[in-house]
Scaffold this motif. Structure first.
Motif, PDB file in Angstrom:
ATOM      1  N   PRO A   1       0.817  -1.224   0.000  1.00 31.34           N
ATOM      2  CA  PRO A   1       0.000   0.000   0.000  1.00 31.34           C
ATOM      3  C   PRO A   1       0.846   1.269   0.000  1.00 31.34           C
ATOM      4  N   ASP A   2       1.980   1.255   0.690  1.00 31.39           N
ATOM      5  CA  ASP A   2       2.846   2.443   0.693  1.00 31.39           C
ATOM      6  C   ASP A   2       3.430   2.697  -0.690  1.00 31.39           C
ATOM      7  N   GLU A   3       3.798   1.628  -1.408  1.00 30.32           N
ATOM      8  CA  GLU A   3       4.295   1.800  -2.781  1.00 30.32           C
ATOM      9  C   GLU A   3       3.216   2.393  -3.672  1.00 30.32           C
ATOM     10  N   ALA A   4       1.991   1.895  -3.550  1.00 30.13           N
ATOM     11  CA  ALA A   4       0.896   2.395  -4.378  1.00 30.13           C
ATOM     12  C   ALA A   4       0.618   3.866  -4.093  1.00 30.13           C
ATOM     13  N   ARG A   5       0.645   4.263  -2.808  1.00 26.71           N
ATOM     14  CA  ARG A   5       0.419   5.675  -2.472  1.00 26.71           C
ATOM     15  C   ARG A   5       1.546   6.555  -3.001  1.00 26.71           C
ATOM     16  N   ARG A   6       2.770   6.066  -2.899  1.00 28.39           N
ATOM     17  CA  ARG A   6       3.907   6.856  -3.391  1.00 28.39           C
ATOM     18  C   ARG A   6       3.828   7.037  -4.906  1.00 28.39           C
ATOM     19  N   ILE A   7       3.478   5.994  -5.617  1.00 28.08           N
ATOM     20  CA  ILE A   7       3.425   6.048  -7.077  1.00 28.08           C
ATOM     21  C   ILE A   7       2.329   6.989  -7.562  1.00 28.08           C
ATOM     22  N   THR A   8       1.168   6.973  -6.875  1.00 31.06           N
ATOM     23  CA  THR A   8       0.020   7.763  -7.326  1.00 31.06           C
ATOM     24  C   THR A   8      -0.092   9.118  -6.636  1.00 31.06           C
ATOM     25  N   GLY A   9       0.708   9.355  -5.601  1.00 32.03           N
ATOM     26  CA  GLY A   9       0.616  10.616  -4.875  1.00 32.03           C
ATOM     27  C   GLY A   9      -0.664  10.757  -4.088  1.00 32.03           C
ATOM     28  N   THR A  10      -1.221   9.634  -3.618  1.00 29.78           N
ATOM     29  CA  THR A  10      -2.454   9.656  -2.838  1.00 29.78           C
ATOM     30  C   THR A  10      -2.138   9.433  -1.362  1.00 29.78           C
ATOM     31  N   ASN A  11      -3.161   9.613  -0.505  1.00 28.99           N
ATOM     32  CA  ASN A  11      -2.923   9.493   0.934  1.00 28.99           C
ATOM     33  C   ASN A  11      -3.979   8.660   1.649  1.00 28.99           C
ATOM     34  N   GLY A  12      -4.838   7.991   0.881  1.00 24.04           N
ATOM     35  CA  GLY A  12      -5.940   7.250   1.505  1.00 24.04           C
ATOM     36  C   GLY A  12      -5.834   5.742   1.352  1.00 24.04           C
TER      37      GLY A  12
ATOM     38  N   SER B   1      -4.736 -20.131  -6.195  1.00 20.63           N
ATOM     39  CA  SER B   1      -5.526 -21.272  -5.726  1.00 20.63           C
ATOM     40  C   SER B   1      -4.742 -22.548  -5.954  1.00 20.63           C
ATOM     41  N   VAL B   2      -4.646 -23.352  -4.909  1.00 15.23           N
ATOM     42  CA  VAL B   2      -3.945 -24.639  -4.916  1.00 15.23           C
ATOM     43  C   VAL B   2      -2.662 -24.592  -5.748  1.00 15.23           C
ATOM     44  N   GLY B   3      -1.832 -23.604  -5.416  1.00 14.22           N
ATOM     45  CA  GLY B   3      -0.493 -23.524  -5.995  1.00 14.22           C
ATOM     46  C   GLY B   3      -0.385 -22.851  -7.336  1.00 14.22           C
ATOM     47  N   TYR B   4      -1.452 -22.227  -7.842  1.00 21.11           N
ATOM     48  CA  TYR B   4      -1.415 -21.642  -9.178  1.00 21.11           C
ATOM     49  C   TYR B   4      -2.037 -20.252  -9.164  1.00 21.11           C
ATOM     50  N   GLU B   5      -1.424 -19.330  -9.921  1.00 26.53           N
ATOM     51  CA  GLU B   5      -1.939 -17.961 -10.030  1.00 26.53           C
ATOM     52  C   GLU B   5      -2.087 -17.605 -11.503  1.00 26.53           C
ATOM     53  N   GLN B   6      -3.218 -17.001 -11.853  1.00 29.51           N
ATOM     54  CA  GLN B   6      -3.463 -16.544 -13.222  1.00 29.51           C
ATOM     55  C   GLN B   6      -4.267 -15.265 -13.140  1.00 29.51           C
ATOM     56  N   ASN B   7      -3.605 -14.145 -13.397  1.00 33.58           N
ATOM     57  CA  ASN B   7      -4.240 -12.840 -13.266  1.00 33.58           C
ATOM     58  C   ASN B   7      -3.959 -11.988 -14.490  1.00 33.58           C
ATOM     59  N   PRO B   8      -4.771 -12.077 -15.539  1.00 33.27           N
ATOM     60  CA  PRO B   8      -4.541 -11.201 -16.690  1.00 33.27           C
ATOM     61  C   PRO B   8      -4.552  -9.721 -16.313  1.00 33.27           C
ATOM     62  N   LEU B   9      -5.414  -9.352 -15.350  1.00 37.19           N
ATOM     63  CA  LEU B   9      -5.496  -7.950 -14.923  1.00 37.19           C
ATOM     64  C   LEU B   9      -5.829  -7.871 -13.445  1.00 37.19           C
ATOM     65  N   SER B  10      -5.000  -7.141 -12.698  1.00 40.34           N
ATOM     66  CA  SER B  10      -5.314  -6.744 -11.328  1.00 40.34           C
ATOM     67  C   SER B  10      -5.334  -5.216 -11.294  1.00 40.34           C
ATOM     68  N   VAL B  11      -6.175  -4.652 -10.443  1.00 39.80           N
ATOM     69  CA  VAL B  11      -6.332  -3.196 -10.387  1.00 39.80           C
ATOM     70  C   VAL B  11      -6.252  -2.723  -8.942  1.00 39.80           C
ATOM     71  N   TYR B  12      -5.445  -1.680  -8.713  1.00 39.34           N
ATOM     72  CA  TYR B  12      -5.385  -0.995  -7.423  1.00 39.34           C
ATOM     73  C   TYR B  12      -6.248   0.267  -7.525  1.00 39.34           C
ATOM     74  N   TYR B  13      -7.155   0.432  -6.556  1.00 38.32           N
ATOM     75  CA  TYR B  13      -7.961   1.637  -6.457  1.00 38.32           C
ATOM     76  C   TYR B  13      -7.334   2.511  -5.375  1.00 38.32           C
ATOM     77  N   CYS B  14      -6.876   3.696  -5.753  1.00 38.48           N
ATOM     78  CA  CYS B  14      -6.093   4.556  -4.852  1.00 38.48           C
ATOM     79  C   CYS B  14      -6.915   5.787  -4.495  1.00 38.48           C
TER      80      CYS B  14
ATOM     81  N   PHE C   1       1.112   0.147 -14.518  1.00 37.22           N
ATOM     82  CA  PHE C   1       1.062   1.561 -14.908  1.00 37.22           C
ATOM     83  C   PHE C   1      -0.118   2.252 -14.241  1.00 37.22           C
ATOM     84  N   ILE C   2      -0.019   3.576 -14.136  1.00 38.45           N
ATOM     85  CA  ILE C   2      -1.089   4.410 -13.576  1.00 38.45           C
ATOM     86  C   ILE C   2      -2.082   4.758 -14.677  1.00 38.45           C
TER      87      ILE C   2
END
Length: 311
Positions: free
Chosen positions: A93-104, A114-127, A155-156
């Motif tokens: 969360p601190d990296e995300a705030r620093r990158i976006t210049g947000t404070n919340g 799940s059970v040893g496997y990850e597949q994430n075409p897209l993840s999104v951070y809401y800042c 990317f932002i």
């Protein structure tokens, strides 16, 4: 050689999934016993740091052939400041705030492993930003991961609407000249994300969207069971429709790192062009547009290379 790596990866993942799936019921029972004891001894009314969403991903391609599909998907929206075990390999969360210049608050929308496997075409951070006691969604960060290479670009973007140069070889059936028009709603009881590809030659020829509803039922309290095989199902859909596109004679495009090793630098130039001049077929690939207008601040991008055996 990459086909052999892919087959090896599928076999290894299948074996790991089988073993961990057999163990999953015992882990689920143990977690239920522990959580029941913890809930009986705690009277806190604080909101949960993880919300569960269920919805539909929809893809539509209009060039060179028409091809569309949709599938059901489950996501977690995680308050990564408060979650005891945030998914690995993501921004803090601190990296995300620093990158976006947000404070919340920083919320991460993702499909947990799940059970040893990850597949994430897209993840999104809401800042979020806190201004005069009011909280508003200010910026988003996208994490786009390609299959099967597991490379990632982060990317932002402006959640209300933004145009971003394509900076990752997401599909072997698309070249690198397109730009992503991306929009994300403020997640509540419902959330939506839409991405369309604008191409200098083919126009707006591809659209992808996610529409999901927040689940309020306690029946999904066991997250490991709720997300069981969810990443695997996403992978199956990706590979299955890649086969369908190949069968329809859509051109297979080699990874640009072989033909154009500077493709990332070229993406940065195209993104500056987009911020300065907007999108048009004439301007998309020109480098001199910036010379006649004020140069915008560079968008923040970060790439993560593929791991073995794709590196």
């Amino acid at each position: 050689m990459e086909l052999l790596y892919l087959l090896f990866s599928i076999v290894f993942t299948s074996f790991t999934t089988l073993i961990l799936s057999l163990i999953l019921p015992f882990h689920a029972l143990l977690r239920r016993l522990v959580s029941s004891r913890a809930s009986s001894s705690s009277s806190s009314d604080e909101a949960e740091p993880i919300s569960l969403y269920e919805g539909t991903v929809y893809h539509q391609r209009r060039h060179p052939v028409h091809h569309s599909f949709q599938y059901r998907v489950r996501y977690a929206l995680i308050d990564i400041d408060r979650a005891p075990h945030a998914p690995p390999n993501h921004l803090s969360p601190d990296e995300a705030r620093r990158i976006t210049g947000t404070n919340g608050t920083i919320l991460l929308l993702t499909i947990p492993p799940s059970v040893g496997y990850e597949q994430n075409p897209l993840s999104v951070y809401y800042c979020y930003d806190v201004e005069e006691s009011a909280t508003c969604l200010k910026k988003c960060i996208a994490e786009v991961t390609n299959t099967p290479w597991a490379e990632r670009v982060t990317f932002i973007f402006n959640p209300h609407s933004d145009l971003v140069a394509k900076a990752l070889h997401v599909s072997p059936f698309m070249d690198m000249l397109g730009s992503w028009n991306i929009k994300a709603s403020d997640p509540g009881d419902y959330l939506s994300i839409s991405i369309s590809v604008h191409h200098p030659e083919f126009g707006n020829y591809f659209t992808a969207s996610l529409k999901a509803k927040k689940l309020h039922s306690s029946s999904a309290s066991d997250h490991a069971v709720f997300f069981w095989l969810m990443p695997h199902k996403v992978a199956v859909w990706i590979y299955w429709h890649a086969i369908k596109l190949w069968w329809k004679n859509v051109q297979f495009i080699q990874h640009p790192r072989y033909a154009t090793p500077t493709y990332r630098d070229e993406a940065l130039i195209r993104d500056r062009n987009l911020q300065c001049c907007g999108f048009s077929a004439e301007r998309e690939n020109k480098k001199d547009c910036l010379s006649s207008e004020a140069s915008p601040r560079d968008r923040w991008f970060r790439w993560i290379d593929a791991k073995w055996p794709w590196s």
